[in-house]
Design a protein around this motif. Structure first.
Motif, PDB file in Angstrom:
ATOM      1  N   MET A  34      15.865   2.983 -16.510  1.00  0.00           N
ATOM      2  CA  MET A  34      15.218   2.449 -15.450  1.00  0.00           C
ATOM      3  C   MET A  34      14.042   3.507 -15.225  1.00  0.00           C
ATOM      4  N   ARG A  35      12.692   2.792 -14.807  1.00  0.00           N
ATOM      5  CA  ARG A  35      11.581   3.603 -14.755  1.00  0.00           C
ATOM      6  C   ARG A  35      10.778   3.365 -13.652  1.00  0.00           C
ATOM      7  N   TRP A  36       9.855   4.137 -13.105  1.00  0.00           N
ATOM      8  CA  TRP A  36       8.865   4.024 -11.797  1.00  0.00           C
ATOM      9  C   TRP A  36       7.500   4.215 -12.893  1.00  0.00           C
ATOM     10  N   TYR A  37       6.673   3.232 -12.292  1.00  0.00           N
ATOM     11  CA  TYR A  37       5.282   3.411 -12.979  1.00  0.00           C
ATOM     12  C   TYR A  37       4.430   3.053 -11.679  1.00  0.00           C
ATOM     13  N   ARG A  38       3.126   3.546 -11.790  1.00  0.00           N
ATOM     14  CA  ARG A  38       2.364   3.346 -10.578  1.00  0.00           C
ATOM     15  C   ARG A  38       0.815   2.869 -11.403  1.00  0.00           C
ATOM     16  N   ASP A  61       3.028  14.442 -16.126  1.00  0.00           N
ATOM     17  CA  ASP A  61       2.764  15.488 -15.858  1.00  0.00           C
ATOM     18  C   ASP A  61       2.089  15.797 -14.443  1.00  0.00           C
ATOM     19  N   SER A  62       1.650  14.616 -14.120  1.00  0.00           N
ATOM     20  CA  SER A  62       1.135  14.640 -12.429  1.00  0.00           C
ATOM     21  C   SER A  62       1.968  14.774 -11.493  1.00  0.00           C
ATOM     22  N   ASN A  83       7.661  14.119  -2.780  1.00  0.00           N
ATOM     23  CA  ASN A  83       7.557  15.174  -1.940  1.00  0.00           C
ATOM     24  C   ASN A  83       6.120  15.732  -2.179  1.00  0.00           C
ATOM     25  N   SER A  84       5.534  16.297  -1.286  1.00  0.00           N
ATOM     26  CA  SER A  84       4.350  16.900  -1.307  1.00  0.00           C
ATOM     27  C   SER A  84       3.207  16.089  -1.951  1.00  0.00           C
ATOM     28  N   LEU A  85       3.205  15.058  -1.163  1.00  0.00           N
ATOM     29  CA  LEU A  85       2.322  13.762  -1.575  1.00  0.00           C
ATOM     30  C   LEU A  85       0.722  14.212  -1.503  1.00  0.00           C
ATOM     31  N   ARG A  86      -0.036  13.669  -2.491  1.00  0.00           N
ATOM     32  CA  ARG A  86      -1.473  13.916  -2.538  1.00  0.00           C
ATOM     33  C   ARG A  86      -2.075  12.591  -2.256  1.00  0.00           C
ATOM     34  N   PRO A  87      -3.219  12.704  -1.952  1.00  0.00           N
ATOM     35  CA  PRO A  87      -4.158  11.367  -1.891  1.00  0.00           C
ATOM     36  C   PRO A  87      -4.087  10.632  -3.333  1.00  0.00           C
ATOM     37  N   GLU A  88      -4.212  11.274  -4.331  1.00  0.00           N
ATOM     38  CA  GLU A  88      -4.000  10.706  -5.597  1.00  0.00           C
ATOM     39  C   GLU A  88      -2.873  10.324  -6.143  1.00  0.00           C
ATOM     40  N   ASP A  89      -2.094  10.334  -5.463  1.00  0.00           N
ATOM     41  CA  ASP A  89      -0.652   9.852  -5.647  1.00  0.00           C
ATOM     42  C   ASP A  89      -0.764   8.141  -5.134  1.00  0.00           C
ATOM     43  N   THR A  90      -1.696   7.768  -4.505  1.00  0.00           N
ATOM     44  CA  THR A  90      -2.123   6.533  -3.784  1.00  0.00           C
ATOM     45  C   THR A  90      -1.919   5.379  -4.808  1.00  0.00           C
ATOM     46  N   THR A 114       5.413  -1.933  -4.786  1.00  0.00           N
ATOM     47  CA  THR A 114       5.272  -1.341  -3.558  1.00  0.00           C
ATOM     48  C   THR A 114       3.986  -0.312  -3.219  1.00  0.00           C
ATOM     49  N   GLN A 115       3.247  -0.745  -2.149  1.00  0.00           N
ATOM     50  CA  GLN A 115       2.081   0.383  -1.937  1.00  0.00           C
ATOM     51  C   GLN A 115       2.413   1.537  -1.265  1.00  0.00           C
ATOM     52  N   VAL A 116       2.017   2.659  -1.818  1.00  0.00           N
ATOM     53  CA  VAL A 116       1.980   4.031  -1.195  1.00  0.00           C
ATOM     54  C   VAL A 116       0.641   4.430  -1.245  1.00  0.00           C
ATOM     55  N   THR A 117       0.294   4.771   0.295  1.00  0.00           N
ATOM     56  CA  THR A 117      -1.157   5.094   0.348  1.00  0.00           C
ATOM     57  C   THR A 117      -0.884   6.600   1.039  1.00  0.00           C
ATOM     58  N   VAL A 118      -1.474   7.636   0.616  1.00  0.00           N
ATOM     59  CA  VAL A 118      -1.362   9.055   1.065  1.00  0.00           C
ATOM     60  C   VAL A 118      -2.971   9.414   1.459  1.00  0.00           C
ATOM     61  N   SER A 119      -2.838   9.327   3.025  1.00  0.00           N
ATOM     62  CA  SER A 119      -4.134   9.622   3.388  1.00  0.00           C
ATOM     63  C   SER A 119      -3.963  10.387   4.991  1.00  0.00           C
ATOM     64  N   SER A 120      -4.815  11.073   5.355  1.00  0.00           N
ATOM     65  CA  SER A 120      -4.838  11.589   6.710  1.00  0.00           C
ATOM     66  C   SER A 120      -5.637  10.756   7.662  1.00  0.00           C
TER      67      SER A 120
END
Length: 120
Positions: A34-38, A61-62, A83-90, A114-120
């Motif tokens: 099983m895998r996760w892609y983005r 690596d990221s 964890n420790s999500l960053r905007p570039e994980d969006t 599924t959409q993941v958005t990391v933003s302040s």
């Protein structure tokens, strides 16, 4: 025949956490990997994490040190703890799985994303 359904995406602030789930259903005999892609618009789909039965997980690596992949074989479900999500994980996060269905060779199936958005 086989469906993968992701859940758990959403909006989170930088530094926050999310847990994605992907449940496989159908006439499943076994699931090997099983895998996760983005994927973000205009970019190729990126492999985030892989988990094969009996093997240690592998990560891009990221996300090393921040994301953890796990699975519940009894539920045919894979998880991605982020964890420790960053905007570039969006991105839109997709799961896939190599599934054995009775009397049919192993085939790779994809979820709808599924959409993941990391933003302040």
């Amino acid at each position: 025949q086989v469906q993968l359904v992701e859940s758990g995406g959403g909006l989170v602030q930088p530094g926050g956490s999310l847990r994605l789930s992907c449940a496989a259903s159908g006439n499943i005999f076994s699931i090997k990997t099983m895998r996760w892609y983005r994927q973000t618009p205009g970019k190729e789909r990126e492999l985030v994490a892989t988990l094969t039965n009996g093997d240690s997980p592998n990560y891009g690596d990221s996300v090393k040190g921040r994301f953890t992949i796990s699975r519940d074989n009894a539920k045919n479900t894979v998880y991605l703890q982020m964890n420790s999500l960053r905007p570039e994980d969006t991105a839109v996060y997709y799961c896939n799985a190599d599934v054995a269905v009775a009397f049919i060779p192993i085939k790779t199936y994809w979820g709808q994303g599924t959409q993941v958005t990391v933003s302040s």
